[in-house]
Structures are given as C-alpha cells and as structure tokens.
Design a protein around this motif. Sequence first.
Motif, PDB file in Angstrom:
ATOM      1  N   CYS A  67      30.456 -31.345 -46.063  1.00  0.00           N
ATOM      2  CA  CYS A  67      31.447 -30.513 -45.381  1.00  0.00           C
ATOM      3  C   CYS A  67      31.009 -29.054 -45.381  1.00  0.00           C
ATOM      4  N   LEU A  68      30.593 -28.560 -46.537  1.00  0.00           N
ATOM      5  CA  LEU A  68      30.154 -27.172 -46.652  1.00  0.00           C
ATOM      6  C   LEU A  68      28.891 -26.933 -45.820  1.00  0.00           C
ATOM      7  N   ARG A  69      27.969 -27.885 -45.843  1.00  0.00           N
ATOM      8  CA  ARG A  69      26.732 -27.748 -45.078  1.00  0.00           C
ATOM      9  C   ARG A  69      27.028 -27.644 -43.585  1.00  0.00           C
ATOM     10  N   ARG A  70      27.940 -28.487 -43.109  1.00  0.00           N
ATOM     11  CA  ARG A  70      28.273 -28.461 -41.680  1.00  0.00           C
ATOM     12  C   ARG A  70      28.997 -27.166 -41.312  1.00  0.00           C
ATOM     13  N   ALA A  71      29.836 -26.658 -42.202  1.00  0.00           N
ATOM     14  CA  ALA A  71      30.501 -25.379 -41.927  1.00  0.00           C
ATOM     15  C   ALA A  71      29.472 -24.266 -41.791  1.00  0.00           C
ATOM     16  N   ASP A  72      28.480 -24.275 -42.663  1.00  0.00           N
ATOM     17  CA  ASP A  72      27.416 -23.268 -42.576  1.00  0.00           C
ATOM     18  C   ASP A  72      26.667 -23.370 -41.250  1.00  0.00           C
ATOM     19  N   LEU A  73      26.478 -24.594 -40.765  1.00  0.00           N
ATOM     20  CA  LEU A  73      25.785 -24.781 -39.493  1.00  0.00           C
ATOM     21  C   LEU A  73      26.633 -24.297 -38.315  1.00  0.00           C
ATOM     22  N   VAL A  74      27.949 -24.448 -38.415  1.00  0.00           N
ATOM     23  CA  VAL A  74      28.826 -23.934 -37.353  1.00  0.00           C
ATOM     24  C   VAL A  74      28.749 -22.403 -37.340  1.00  0.00           C
ATOM     25  N   GLY A  75      29.030 -21.791 -38.484  1.00  0.00           N
ATOM     26  CA  GLY A  75      28.789 -20.372 -38.676  1.00  0.00           C
ATOM     27  C   GLY A  75      29.573 -19.418 -37.801  1.00  0.00           C
ATOM     28  N   ASP A  76      30.750 -19.804 -37.305  1.00  0.00           N
ATOM     29  CA  ASP A  76      31.534 -18.867 -36.505  1.00  0.00           C
ATOM     30  C   ASP A  76      32.983 -18.835 -37.004  1.00  0.00           C
ATOM     31  N   GLU A  77      33.824 -18.140 -36.226  1.00  0.00           N
ATOM     32  CA  GLU A  77      35.201 -17.895 -36.683  1.00  0.00           C
ATOM     33  C   GLU A  77      36.017 -19.177 -36.811  1.00  0.00           C
ATOM     34  N   ARG A  78      35.588 -20.264 -36.198  1.00  0.00           N
ATOM     35  CA  ARG A  78      36.349 -21.515 -36.306  1.00  0.00           C
ATOM     36  C   ARG A  78      36.396 -22.030 -37.737  1.00  0.00           C
ATOM     37  N   VAL A  79      35.379 -21.710 -38.524  1.00  0.00           N
ATOM     38  CA  VAL A  79      35.315 -22.241 -39.887  1.00  0.00           C
ATOM     39  C   VAL A  79      35.467 -21.167 -40.957  1.00  0.00           C
ATOM     40  N   SER A  80      35.581 -19.899 -40.567  1.00  0.00           N
ATOM     41  CA  SER A  80      35.611 -18.836 -41.579  1.00  0.00           C
ATOM     42  C   SER A  80      36.777 -19.017 -42.544  1.00  0.00           C
ATOM     43  N   GLY A  81      37.924 -19.470 -42.038  1.00  0.00           N
ATOM     44  CA  GLY A  81      39.082 -19.673 -42.898  1.00  0.00           C
ATOM     45  C   GLY A  81      38.998 -20.899 -43.785  1.00  0.00           C
ATOM     46  N   PHE A  82      37.984 -21.743 -43.549  1.00  0.00           N
ATOM     47  CA  PHE A  82      37.829 -22.959 -44.356  1.00  0.00           C
ATOM     48  C   PHE A  82      37.210 -22.670 -45.725  1.00  0.00           C
TER      49      PHE A  82
END
Length: 213
Positions: A67-82
Amino acid sequence: MEPGNPVVLLCGQGMQAEAEGRADDAHALFQQAWDAAADDYDACVAAHYLARHQKTPQDTLHWNQECLRRADLVGDERVSGFYPSLHLNMARAHEELGERAESHAHYRQAADRIQDTPAGPYQDGIRFAVAKGLRATGEPAPDGALAELLAKLCARADLTALGLLLPSYLGDLGTAEDHAKLLTAVHMVHASRSLPEDEQALLRQAIAELTPR
C-alpha cells in the motif's frame, strides 16, 4: 477517494460486509478490488483494505508495505492525506512482529505528517493512536503529577475536567506545539477552581513540571 471508481465501490461493499460480521465476504470483495485495480492509485486503495484481512502478521506487513509503495508511486495530492494512516498501519504491523525500531520509525513518520489529514475526528483518531504508539515504542509520555491527577479524575468520572485535559494529553506527539496545548489545558482547569484542593495542588505541580525552564 474517488466515489465512482469501481475499486472504491468494491472496497465500500467490503467494509459494509465487515461491519455486518461477514469477514470472508469482506476479504473476497477486497481481493476483487485488488484484481480490478487499473493503476497504482487503485492498487494502493485495495492493498490498504486487503491488509485488514490477513491471517499472519507477516502477510499484514506485506500488504501494508505494498500500500505504501503504491502511494509513493502515485505521488500526488490524491494520496497525500493517506500517509499518516499508512505509516500508522506500518508501525502497528512492525510492532506486532516485535520490530520495535522499525515500528517507532513509522510512528514518527505518521506524527510528522499528521497535518496532511484534514482536521476532525478522523485525524484525532490517528493522532491518539500515533501518540500511544510512540509512547509504547520508547518516547516518554507526560507523567508525574498530571498522570496522578488524571487517574483521580477518571476514578470519580469528572467528565468536564477530563474533557479539557485528555485530548491534549492523549494527542501529544512530542512537538513544542503539542506541549503548549497541554500546558494551556492544564492552566484552564486550574483557573476554573472546580477541583478539590488536593487535585488543585496536583494541577499546580503539573504546571510547574510542564513549564519550560
């Protein structure tokens, strides 16, 4: 999250199944969400929920890492709050495996990013859990007279005083700002003069202990 996203819809159905006590159905829905993931954002969301339904601490850690790895790959405001929640989950997974140093590092990262989550009950819940985790993995908690006073207030269910003190006490992440909030709360209760004299004395002692020298 994106309400019309099919992965988000499947995860919502999974959470409903979980709330109804249908753990197997919930796991199946989260697995469907993972299988349907079209990009790293979808995979991040699905992995978060899959981590909730693993049978071993190692598997739970694996899905939280994914989950954390995929959030890092997204890397934009959609995941910043996660991120506060993601690091909290990583910390808990490492703690369950007895990996204290790794756990503490993720609790600290969750604390450092707590403001990425909008203020409100959700952020408060994460803050309290992170503060508890930091104390469990080595960071000191406000102690002494304040801890003694809180025990007395809990014993006689003084909800007004507890309502003023506990949010700052339980949510203390070790920052100067959090320390100032806690000291302000203690001053407010002391100024109200609503406690028995022995507890007022503990408040005075707590103020002395919390005041920077």
